[in-house]
Enzyme design. Structure first.
Site, PDB file in Angstrom:
ATOM      1  N   SER A  88      34.973  -8.580 -32.109  1.00  0.00           N
ATOM      2  CA  SER A  88      33.896  -8.923 -33.024  1.00  0.00           C
ATOM      3  C   SER A  88      34.472  -9.895 -34.058  1.00  0.00           C
ATOM      4  CB  SER A  88      33.413  -7.643 -33.680  1.00  0.00           C
ATOM      5  OG  SER A  88      32.336  -7.929 -34.513  1.00  0.00           O
ATOM      6  N   LEU A  89      33.713 -10.206 -35.084  1.00  0.00           N
ATOM      7  CA  LEU A  89      34.209 -11.124 -36.120  1.00  0.00           C
ATOM      8  C   LEU A  89      34.217 -10.430 -37.472  1.00  0.00           C
ATOM      9  CD1 LEU A  89      32.149 -14.314 -35.214  1.00  0.00           C
ATOM     10  CD2 LEU A  89      34.645 -14.134 -35.153  1.00  0.00           C
ATOM     11  N   GLU A 121      31.388 -23.454 -36.303  1.00  0.00           N
ATOM     12  CA  GLU A 121      30.253 -23.291 -35.389  1.00  0.00           C
ATOM     13  C   GLU A 121      29.136 -22.549 -36.096  1.00  0.00           C
ATOM     14  OE1 GLU A 121      31.852 -21.151 -32.039  1.00  0.00           O
ATOM     15  OE2 GLU A 121      33.468 -22.601 -31.800  1.00  0.00           O
ATOM     16  N   LYS A 123      26.609 -19.428 -36.408  1.00  0.00           N
ATOM     17  CA  LYS A 123      26.644 -18.039 -35.950  1.00  0.00           C
ATOM     18  C   LYS A 123      25.259 -17.728 -35.409  1.00  0.00           C
ATOM     19  CE  LYS A 123      28.310 -13.436 -36.908  1.00  0.00           C
ATOM     20  NZ  LYS A 123      27.351 -12.762 -36.076  1.00  0.00           N
ATOM     21  N   ASP A 125      22.207 -15.863 -33.765  1.00  0.00           N
ATOM     22  CA  ASP A 125      21.784 -14.478 -33.914  1.00  0.00           C
ATOM     23  C   ASP A 125      21.181 -13.976 -32.606  1.00  0.00           C
ATOM     24  OD1 ASP A 125      21.572 -12.151 -35.204  1.00  0.00           O
ATOM     25  OD2 ASP A 125      19.933 -12.731 -36.542  1.00  0.00           O
ATOM     26  N   GLU A 186      26.494 -16.716 -26.444  1.00  0.00           N
ATOM     27  CA  GLU A 186      25.429 -15.892 -27.004  1.00  0.00           C
ATOM     28  C   GLU A 186      24.126 -16.139 -26.253  1.00  0.00           C
ATOM     29  OE1 GLU A 186      26.683 -14.166 -29.514  1.00  0.00           O
ATOM     30  OE2 GLU A 186      25.033 -13.506 -30.801  1.00  0.00           O
ATOM     31  N   TYR A 238      30.471 -20.563 -26.409  1.00  0.00           N
ATOM     32  CA  TYR A 238      31.439 -20.870 -27.469  1.00  0.00           C
ATOM     33  C   TYR A 238      32.873 -20.448 -27.149  1.00  0.00           C
ATOM     34  CZ  TYR A 238      29.721 -16.183 -28.880  1.00  0.00           C
ATOM     35  OH  TYR A 238      29.324 -14.890 -28.896  1.00  0.00           O
ATOM     36  N   LYS A 326      28.511 -15.426 -43.816  1.00  0.00           N
ATOM     37  CA  LYS A 326      27.093 -15.109 -43.610  1.00  0.00           C
ATOM     38  C   LYS A 326      26.195 -15.643 -44.730  1.00  0.00           C
ATOM     39  CE  LYS A 326      26.201 -11.595 -40.974  1.00  0.00           C
ATOM     40  NZ  LYS A 326      26.629 -10.372 -40.521  1.00  0.00           N
ATOM     41  N   CYS A 420     -16.267  -5.100 -52.906  1.00  0.00           N
ATOM     42  CA  CYS A 420     -15.202  -5.819 -53.600  1.00  0.00           C
ATOM     43  C   CYS A 420     -14.535  -4.888 -54.623  1.00  0.00           C
ATOM     44  CB  CYS A 420     -15.791  -7.046 -54.301  1.00  0.00           C
ATOM     45  SG  CYS A 420     -14.635  -7.832 -55.433  1.00  0.00           S
ATOM     46  N   CYS A 423     -15.591  -6.388 -58.361  1.00  0.00           N
ATOM     47  CA  CYS A 423     -16.950  -6.368 -58.909  1.00  0.00           C
ATOM     48  C   CYS A 423     -17.867  -5.375 -58.206  1.00  0.00           C
ATOM     49  CB  CYS A 423     -17.554  -7.769 -58.884  1.00  0.00           C
ATOM     50  SG  CYS A 423     -17.968  -8.310 -57.213  1.00  0.00           S
ATOM     51  N   CYS A 439     -15.610 -11.354 -50.802  1.00  0.00           N
ATOM     52  CA  CYS A 439     -16.594 -10.833 -51.732  1.00  0.00           C
ATOM     53  C   CYS A 439     -17.711 -11.871 -51.766  1.00  0.00           C
ATOM     54  CB  CYS A 439     -15.964 -10.674 -53.113  1.00  0.00           C
ATOM     55  SG  CYS A 439     -17.205 -10.439 -54.382  1.00  0.00           S
ATOM     56  N   CYS A 444     -18.258 -13.163 -59.055  1.00  0.00           N
ATOM     57  CA  CYS A 444     -17.199 -12.148 -59.128  1.00  0.00           C
ATOM     58  C   CYS A 444     -16.093 -12.633 -60.072  1.00  0.00           C
ATOM     59  CB  CYS A 444     -16.624 -11.899 -57.740  1.00  0.00           C
ATOM     60  SG  CYS A 444     -15.178 -10.831 -57.758  1.00  0.00           S
TER      61      CYS A 444
HETATM   62  S1  IVH Z   1      33.257 -15.873 -31.395  1.00  0.00           S
HETATM   63  C1  IVH Z   1      36.746 -13.251 -31.254  1.00  0.00           C
HETATM   64  N1  IVH Z   1      31.410 -17.620 -32.094  1.00  0.00           N
HETATM   65  O1  IVH Z   1      28.901 -12.814 -33.531  1.00  0.00           O
HETATM   66  C2  IVH Z   1      35.561 -14.107 -31.448  1.00  0.00           C
HETATM   67  N2  IVH Z   1      30.791 -15.318 -31.975  1.00  0.00           N
HETATM   68  O2  IVH Z   1      29.920 -10.754 -35.277  1.00  0.00           O
HETATM   69  C3  IVH Z   1      34.302 -13.406 -31.131  1.00  0.00           C
HETATM   70  N3  IVH Z   1      28.437 -14.902 -32.508  1.00  0.00           N
HETATM   71  O3  IVH Z   1      30.050 -10.727 -30.972  1.00  0.00           O
HETATM   72  C4  IVH Z   1      33.122 -14.191 -30.961  1.00  0.00           C
HETATM   73  N4  IVH Z   1      27.867 -16.998 -32.881  1.00  0.00           N
HETATM   74  O4  IVH Z   1      27.851 -12.049 -30.618  1.00  0.00           O
HETATM   75  C5  IVH Z   1      31.692 -16.318 -31.864  1.00  0.00           C
HETATM   76  N5  IVH Z   1      29.889 -19.280 -32.689  1.00  0.00           N
HETATM   77  C6  IVH Z   1      30.163 -17.991 -32.446  1.00  0.00           C
HETATM   78  C7  IVH Z   1      29.189 -16.983 -32.563  1.00  0.00           C
HETATM   79  C8  IVH Z   1      29.549 -15.647 -32.331  1.00  0.00           C
HETATM   80  C9  IVH Z   1      27.450 -15.743 -32.831  1.00  0.00           C
HETATM   81  C10 IVH Z   1      28.296 -13.431 -32.428  1.00  0.00           C
HETATM   82  C11 IVH Z   1      28.885 -12.793 -31.203  1.00  0.00           C
HETATM   83  C12 IVH Z   1      29.928 -11.862 -31.742  1.00  0.00           C
HETATM   84  C13 IVH Z   1      29.399 -11.566 -33.105  1.00  0.00           C
HETATM   85  C14 IVH Z   1      30.447 -11.058 -34.045  1.00  0.00           C
END
Ligand code: IVH
Length: 678
Positions: A88-89, A121, A123, A125, A186, A238, A326, A420, A423, A439, A444
């Site tokens: 994850s990040l 990059e 992020k 969603d 993603e 990515y 974020k 209403c 009024c 109304c 009114c």
């Molecule tokens: S890199 C070790 N790049 O964010 C690097 N993740 O909060 C892991 N996500 O699980 C992922 N845009 O679902 C990367 N440009 C981007 C991203 C990205 C969205 C998501 C992805 C990851 C989550 C982590």
């Protein structure tokens, strides 16, 4: 009990609470695609847990959610083990926190810190997916799951149009595509796709998805790929890894290779940035995010060079070489305590959500619009529900969905009243295409107050020192019952109102006096004729030239004016034919209001030109440019068409510029514009 152990007991209890809450939230988010707490609440709890564990490592559970990614995969899908764990990040919620991340990287890199450069990059969603290609063919696709084992969603991924089934044999001019490659990216849904999907679901009586992320997750994790195939999903890549040697050493080159292989990559990518440039990009994207065709919730900064990434390494769930910065969350969950009813300028009854106050997009929100009864019925919103609130930029906060998982059965359905609330008169629809209830009483007081507020607004008569509270008091006490009465107000009379001083009373009187010299377009806008907004008012003023001429124009003549269709023309006629409205206008004129037509200069530098502005200007705002061109006799148009005679192209001009070039329309840049404006 010693103080210390009591303290420990409290901390253990809190830790347990957080474990439970976060694990439940993870399950709802990753497995069921229907979250019950907002991202902001989740982030807050996660932070608290991280801090408590840092201070009391002896109390931390080894399987804490802070050490794991996502949630255990659902058993509905076959498991797929990831060769490389899917991490994850780490998050940064402020610019300051990003700078701390940068500082940490530099410290860990020591002498090599001078080589540090970031790829920035978006992020996206959506949800993370890994797609494995064997011998150039799509082999397996899986979700992230708990980072080690994900869910097999190969059949579903194959239904996504922009995921290649087969890859080119060459990865670059000098190197073949390795036998096995793993592409990470993603899966997301564009805003347009999301809207179309939800419209269809609502029309079919199915519940709408709360946001594009949930819609994407819900659509991808379907047992029947035929269902996924009908959902407008897209994939953006990515990351790229392979057990074989790859012919590149940086993230930027990796993205370039992915693009060559035929994957969609980040269109906003910034391939090389220092910390300041990362923040600059973050701010720019923050401004621009709502104009994008998909949702992003921040940016991701990644150390570009793979060898530096390796030096930095990873923690159990997040790499040390990347961070997600974020944006302030624009959605929040809160409780709908009640629904009140507001009566607007045209008498429309608008249901308003009275909410448990909650912070969204940087401000505290306690009310949000529910639009109309149809909207409440479609979304099945009930009093007592936990709801999702959204506040995007300057847009009025709205209730976007109900969190059905939080229902207790005690929630109450709501129906707009049939009288209403102000009024007591009957409410109903005025015409067949009326969406909301109105109304029907033309006297009114609620309508009057709203019309007065609109009349005095800055963009109308510009007497906004006459605030809402004062207007309400003046209406309640019978001192104002029409626009014209404003022009009879005297300083002493105003000064005697509650919480008013001599000085503010004098200011208001002089603002009223100044407002008498008004542009015809603003005057028309101020009258509050239904379907006549600022732009239509401007067109009417330009074409009619005077209020008297406009009053005389018939339906057919009105329809000759650009942008005025039968509906607008009919509404203008109804307004001017109403004896009460006629009397008020006559009174206004009699009391010295002089609406004068804006004359388009016929000798100015832009006389006779129809100008389209595109791209961003640096030395003046778009509104300034517009008004200066208009003052110089030019007309502004929003799109390049047959009547366009000139295009002003600022920085990063896009499709409008291309169209103008194709049509051979003269193009000038910002400097030439300034020179011509003089
Ligand atoms: S890199 C070790 N790049 O964010 C690097 N993740 O909060 C892991 N996500 O699980 C992922 N845009 O679902 C990367 N440009 C981007 C991203 C990205 C969205 C998501 C992805 C990851 C989550 C982590």
């Amino acid at each position: 009990m010693t103080k210390q152990s009591k303290n420990h007991k409290q901390i253990s209890t809190r830790l347990e609470e957080l474990y439970k809450s976060i694990e439940e939230a993870n399950r709802r988010y990753y497995v069921e695609d229907s979250p019950t707490i907002s991202d902001a609440q989740y982030d807050r709890q996660f932070r608290e847990l991280e801090e408590l564990e840092r201070e009391h490592p002896e109390l931390a559970r080894p399987d804490s959610p802070t050490k794991k990614v996502g949630a255990k995969p659902s058993e509905t899908f076959q498991p797929v083990a990831h060769r490389e764990p899917m991490l994850s990040l780490a998050n940064a919620f402020t610019e300051e926190e990003f700078l701390q991340f940068d500082e940490r990287c530099r410290k860990l890199l020591g002498e090599r810190a001078s080589e540090l450069s970031y790829v920035v990059e978006e992020k996206f969603d959506g949800l993370a997916v890994e797609i494995v290609y064997q011998n150039g063919m799509l082999h397996t696709a899986s979700t992230r799951g708990d980072g080690e084992v994900g869910e097999n969603i190969t059949a579903n991924i194959r239904t996504i149009d922009n995921v290649p089934e087969r890859l080119p044999k060459k990865l670059s001019s000098s190197s073949n595509t390795p036998e096995r490659i793993e592409v990470r990216g993603e899966v997301y849904m564009s805003l347009e796709g999301f809207k179309a999907l939800n419209d269809g679901r609502l029309a079919a009586g199915e519940p709408a998805f709360a946001n594009p992320r949930n819609a994407a997750a819900g659509s991808l994790r379907q047992l029947d790929p035929a269902v996924t195939a009908r959902r407008p999903l897209e994939f953006v890549a990515y990351g790229l890894t392979s057990p074989d040697e790859l012919p590149f050493e940086t993230q930027a080159a990796c993205i370039a290779a992915l693009a060559e292989l035929g994957f969609q990559v980040d269109p906003e990518l910034l391939p090389s940035a220092d910390a300041e440039a990362v923040l600059q990009h973050f701010r720019e994207l923050g401004e621009k995010r709502h104009a994008l065709r998909y949702e992003i919730d921040g940016i991701v900064a990644k150390v570009d060079a793979f060898n530096l990434q390796e030096l930095l390494g990873a923690r159990s769930r997040t790499p040390r070489w990347a961070v997600a910065l974020k944006f302030a969350p624009e959605e929040a969950f809160t409780v709908l305590n009640d629904i009140s009813v507001q009566v607007g300028r045209t008498g429309v009854l608008t249901p308003v959500a009275e909410l448990e106050p909650v912070e969204v997009g940087g401000v505290t929100v306690s009310r949000a619009t529910l639009h109309n009864q149809d909207e409440i019925d479609r979304k099945d919103i009930r009093i007592g529900d936990t709801v999702v609130i959204r506040r995007q930029g300057d847009v009025i906060p709205a209730v976007v969905a109900v969190v059905e998982g939080k229902r207790t059965g005690k929630e109450k359905k709501f129906h707009l009243p049939d009288t209403c609330p102000v009024c007591g008169s009957k409410v109903g629809k005025e015409g067949e295409d009326d969406v909301g209830l109105r109304c029907l009483n033309s006297h009114c007081p609620a309508k009057l107050i709203e019309r007065l507020k609109h009349f005095v607004a800055r963009r109308a008569m510009d007497i906004d020192s006459l605030g809402s509270k004062l207007l309400e008091a003046l209406v309640d006490s019978g001192q104002v019952s029409s626009f014209a009465d404003i022009y009879e107000l005297e300083q002493e009379q105003l000064a005697s109102m509650e919480r008013m001083g001599e000085k503010s009373a004098a200011n208001i009187v002089s603002a009223i006096e100044n407002s008498k010299q008004v542009l015809l377009s603003r005057f028309l806008f101020a009258l509050g004729i239904r379907h006549v907004g600022e732009r239509t008012a401007q067109l009417l003023a330009e074409h009619a030239g005077s209020i008297d001429a406009l009053r005389e124009m018939g339906q057919d003549e009105l329809e000759q004016i650009p942008d005025v269709g039968p509906k607008v023309a009919a509404s203008i006629r109804t307004f001017f034919d109403d004896p009460e409205e006629q009397a008020v206008i006559n009174e206004l004129l009699r009391r010295g209001v002089v609406p004068r037509a804006e004359k388009r200069s016929t000798s100015g530098a832009f006389a006779g030109e129809t100008v389209v502005l595109t791209g961003s200007l640096t030395s003046l705002t778009r509104d300034e440019a517009k008004s200066r061109i208009e003052q110089a006799g030019g007309k502004i148009s929003g799109s390049v068409g047959k009547s366009t005679t000139l295009v002003v192209a600022g920085e990063k001009a896009g499709s409008k510029l291309a169209k103008a070039e194709k049509q051979g329309i003269p193009i000038i840049d910002e400097q030439a514009l300034l020179a011509r404006l003089g």
